[in-house]
Design a protein around this motif. Structure first.
Motif, short mmCIF file in Angstrom:
data_model
loop_
_atom_site.label_atom_id
_atom_site.label_comp_id
_atom_site.label_asym_id
_atom_site.label_seq_id
_atom_site.Cartn_x
_atom_site.Cartn_y
_atom_site.Cartn_z
N HIS A 62 33.60 73.21 -60.66
CA HIS A 62 32.45 72.97 -61.54
C HIS A 62 32.87 72.96 -63.00
CE1 HIS A 62 28.28 72.77 -62.69
NE2 HIS A 62 28.38 73.87 -63.42
N LEU A 63 33.64 73.97 -63.42
CA LEU A 63 34.08 74.03 -64.81
C LEU A 63 35.03 72.88 -65.14
CD1 LEU A 63 34.65 77.89 -65.17
CD2 LEU A 63 32.74 76.53 -66.02
N VAL A 100 32.87 69.78 -65.64
CA VAL A 100 32.19 69.82 -66.94
C VAL A 100 33.16 69.42 -68.05
CG1 VAL A 100 31.08 71.33 -68.63
CG2 VAL A 100 30.47 71.51 -66.22
N ALA A 101 34.37 69.99 -68.00
CA ALA A 101 35.37 69.65 -69.02
C ALA A 101 35.72 68.17 -68.97
CB ALA A 101 36.61 70.51 -68.82
N ALA A 118 31.34 78.62 -73.94
CA ALA A 118 32.64 79.27 -73.70
C ALA A 118 32.63 80.69 -74.23
CB ALA A 118 33.75 78.46 -74.36
N LEU A 171 33.64 77.50 -58.69
CA LEU A 171 33.63 77.70 -60.14
C LEU A 171 34.72 76.87 -60.80
CD1 LEU A 171 33.00 81.56 -60.48
CD2 LEU A 171 31.49 79.71 -61.24
N PHE A 208 30.67 82.85 -71.87
CA PHE A 208 31.48 83.16 -70.69
C PHE A 208 32.41 84.34 -70.97
CE2 PHE A 208 35.34 82.72 -68.18
CZ PHE A 208 34.86 82.52 -66.90
N ALA A 257 24.32 81.86 -63.68
CA ALA A 257 25.75 81.72 -63.98
C ALA A 257 26.31 83.00 -64.59
CB ALA A 257 25.97 80.53 -64.91
#
Length: 434
Positions: free
Chosen positions: A166-167, A170-171, A202, A163, A205, A20
């Motif tokens: 996926h994000l 997750v959230a 986070a 992306l 990232f 990632a």
């Protein structure tokens, strides 16, 4: 066992976060490659870095896929709707497609590029081109290049979409559904906004994005060029390139007092054959986006028949093995023999011949001759200083030539916006009377 697994294995977790971070960093590097001037040293270095990262993603993704085949994933939450399970599988499959497909299409691009630049993985390990592609005829090679370019572009856009999905998922699981999905990749994580592992992810990232923008790779040309192995007298090897100030010295510097000739009492009335000794150097200096590039030729020969008292009968022939050029960056050096630069396959040797010499001052001479480079012959004058003591002669000189008149730099490299047209060529040698 798989039905009761509550999280991924440690190996899968490590590979997940490593891949990632690498993908995010790679995206930023890719953006920066398009922002910089094409052909500039920074863009070139970013391109080399992009290749190394891409092949690293490929290897990590293949390892992750192999691990996945023998270690099944944890079961989804029992309350998760069927459509979400299907969407999750599609996204996961999509990630494997881009993680493997992007490096492969990039590999096709590199292997079918008109300027075939060799790849050194992380500047150390040679990475081969895809078998058969570099040797293709122009037509099929262009088709493959188009396939790679279109495929790479499509997969990049698919990566953005995956992306985001996926994000977003997750959230949703962490904040709205408040289930245990996040702990699959963050052992011990609890649902909700207060979970420190979520904030750590986070922050990671953001750190990777910042590193992608702040990190600036440099070319290895900045490293001193190591001296080559000793060569025989017929092909004297050049030692490490002189300092830039020495290489770029104007021709007028050759007239310094220490260079004044000290001829023996019995002047050389007839031309004398001289044998160049080991330690001689033939170097060149160019400018790339305002930055100096210093290099040398490791293999060259010089047939010298010369006497200051018989200039009209003196002769000089210098033969240069163009494939022996080095500048300190392996990937750049391996592209110099290509058809866009020296084209050594068709023109392996450059030759300078001179049979007209002029004395311009005490110990100062000019050899007027012809340079045959890349199949193009042009007149060239070579000023040099000479000092003869007994049976030993020392000489050094520098001249400037226009690379574009010899066709050195084709296609995008023909422009002088990035690589200047003027190239300084210098030599320094000691010779013994035969």
């Amino acid at each position: 066992m798989a039905a009761t697994r509550t999280r991924y294995t440690t190996v899968a977790i490590v590979l997940h976060w490593l891949i990632a971070a690498t993908i995010i960093f790679q995206i930023i590097v890719g953006w920066r490659m398009g922002d910089g001037p094409k052909g500039s040293p920074t863009t070139f270095a970013l391109f080399q870095l992009h290749k190394s990262i891409g092949f690293t993603i490929l290897l990590l993704s293949l390892a992750r896929l192999a691990w996945r085949l023998f270690n099944r994933s944890p079961a989804p939450p029992s309350h998760q709707p069927r459509w979400e399970r299907i969407a999750s599988k599609i996204v996961h499959v999509g990630f494997y497609v881009v993680m493997i497909g992007l490096p492969l299409t990039g590999w096709i691009l590199v292997s079918t590029s008109r300027v075939v630049v060799p790849t050194l993985w992380w500047g150390v390990i040679p990475w081969p081109h895809l078998p058969g592609l570099p040797e293709l005829a122009a037509g099929p090679k262009h088709v493959w290049h188009e396939v790679g370019e279109i495929g790479h572009g499509v997969l990049v856009k698919l990566t953005y979409l995956l992306l985001a999905l996926h994000l977003g998922a997750v959230a949703k699981h962490q904040i709205l559904d408040k289930d245990e999905v996040f702990q699959n990749m963050a052992p011990g994580a609890k649902p909700g906004l207060k979970e420190p592992r979520a904030w750590l992810a986070a922050a990671g990232f953001a750190a990777v994005v910042a590193a992608g923008y702040l990190f600036t790779p440099t070319l290895k040309a900045a490293k001193p060029i190591a001296p080559p192995p000793a060569a025989d007298a017929a092909a004297p090897a050049a030692p490490a390139a002189p300092a830039p100030a020495q290489q770029a010295a104007p021709i007028a510097d050759a007239a310094k007092p220490e260079a004044v000739a000290a001829e023996p009492e019995s002047a050389l009335k007839d031309p004398v054959a001289w044998a160049v000794q080991k330690g001689a150097s033939l170097t060149f200096s160019a400018t790339w986006s305002g930055s100096p590039i210093e290099g040398r030729f490791n293999r060259w020969t010089a047939d010298i028949l010369f006497s200051p008292e018989a200039l009209e009968r003196s002769k000089l022939t210098v033969g240069v093995d163009m494939a022996s050029a080095v500048t300190g960056d392996d990937q750049r050096d391996q592209s110099l023999p290509s058809g866009d630069f020296f084209d050594t396959a068709a023109h392996p040797k450059a030759t300078f011949t001179a049979s007209k010499f002029r004395k311009t001052g005490e110990g100062q001479y000019v050899a007027d001759g012809t340079l045959d480079l890349r199949g193009v012959k042009k007149p060239l004058s070579l000023p040099f200083s000479l000092k003869i003591v007994g049976d030993t002669a020392t000489a050094r000189g520098v001249t400037t030539l226009d690379r574009t008149t010899f066709g050195v730099g084709q296609g995008e490299w023909a422009s002088t916006d990035q690589i200047a047209a003027k190239v300084k060529v210098s030599f320094s040698l000691t010779a013994k009377r035969k």
